[in-house]
Design an enzyme around this catalytic site. Structure first.
Site, PDB file in Angstrom:
ATOM      1  N   SER A   1      34.353  43.677  41.925  1.00 16.46           N
ATOM      2  CA  SER A   1      35.392  42.953  42.063  1.00 16.46           C
ATOM      3  C   SER A   1      35.644  41.653  41.069  1.00 16.46           C
ATOM      4  CB  SER A   1      35.287  42.071  43.341  1.00 16.46           C
ATOM      5  OG  SER A   1      36.266  41.427  43.976  1.00 16.46           O
TER       6      SER A   1
ATOM      7  N   ASP B   1      37.369  47.527  47.292  1.00 14.45           N
ATOM      8  CA  ASP B   1      36.667  46.600  47.081  1.00 14.45           C
ATOM      9  C   ASP B   1      35.197  47.171  46.962  1.00 14.45           C
ATOM     10  OD1 ASP B   1      35.040  44.353  46.665  1.00 14.45           O
ATOM     11  OD2 ASP B   1      35.712  43.217  48.328  1.00 14.45           O
TER      12      ASP B   1
END
Length: 281
Positions: free
Chosen positions: A38, A157
């Site tokens: 991320s 994610d």
């Protein structure tokens, strides 16, 4: 032994990592490989391209733009972070990312994503920014991002399946690692309600299960990191105090203070970093 950097995510907390990496660039600390999750991936790529100060510069300049990260963008595009602005206009026109330096760098770069269909982590080697959708997927938070379809996979994610991919990186051959975390020592996650996620991702039960188990996997990883740090097998740089910044915090003074905390914490450990990389295992 191949050296590596393992970079945790954390949305706006990730600016701590940008401070650490800028300190590394100033001191010419180089590694063989970087793996980011991320925000860790977002800031890690500028370290690979050698662009000191780029992350904090464009954060301060553009973070209040609603296209950068906002609920307005979510309502308009289905993504909290607007794809066209953050992954194309910003790096290609507004604060140019040095693609050539990235591609020619001897540092190998990986991003971590979560496969929505399997609930497992995918560790993607990125050799150029034509593959930027993998980075976008790594930073696409569940519930506020559309699923990214790339490489024949459906991805979101990376922090869901593997928030700090140290074990995976070691298996990829990077045996001497510095781990950069964005939470202070002792932090552990708590369980979260899965009611909304269960409805939104009902077609992907493995992903829902990964989200449900995320807190436990994270806590187990932190326990292992503490053990390896104590044994001297890894070196950890983490906030020396609670960064106290929200995932969408856009206060310039707060963002700058967390960046400066990362920079200062890295500088304080610079001698230990050099000794760690020089030491034989």
């Amino acid at each position: 032994m191949k050296t590596g950097l393992v970079l945790e995510g954390g949305a706006m907390r990730g600016i701590y990592t940008a401070g650490v990496l800028d300190a590394f660039l100033e001191q010419d600390i180089k590694v063989d490989g970087v793996i980011g999750v991320s925000a860790g991936a977002v800031h890690g790529c500028s370290y690979v391209s050698g662009q000191h100060g780029r992350s904090i510069r464009y954060y301060l300049k553009y973070m209040k733009d609603p296209r950068f990260m906002s609920f307005r963008s979510l309502l308009k595009t289905g993504n909290l972070v607007e794809t066209e602005f953050c992954y194309h206009e910003l790096p290609d026109k507004l604060d140019i990312f040095d693609r050539k330096a990235f591609e020619e760098s001897p540092i190998t770069f990986y991003v971590t994503c979560t496969n929505v269909e399997t609930g497992k982590a995918e560790y993607i080697r990125m050799d150029n920014m034509d593959e930027i959708d993998y980075m976008r997927a790594s930073a696409s938070m569940p519930l506020v991002s559309q699923i990214v379809e790339v490489g024949g996979m459906k991805l979101l994610d990376g922090g869901v399946a593997d928030s700090v991919p140290l074990d995976a990186f070691r298996k990829l051959g990077y045996e001497k690692n510095i781990v950069v975390l964005t939470r202070q020592k002792g932090y552990r996650k708590k369980p979260s309600s899965m009611a909304l996620a269960g409805r939104i991702y009902r077609k992907y039960p493995a992903f829902v299960e990964a989200m449900k188990e995320r807190y436990q996997h994270y806590n187990d990883t932190m326990d292992e990191i503490d053990r390896l740090e104590e044994a001297g097998e890894i070196l950890v740089i983490r906030p020396s105090c609670d960064p106290d910044i929200g995932r969408m915090d856009k206060r310039p003074e707060k963002v700058m203070s967390v960046y400066q905390l990362g920079y200062a914490d890295a500088q304080a450990k610079m001698e230990a970093v050099r000794e760690f990389f020089a030491r034989s295992f």
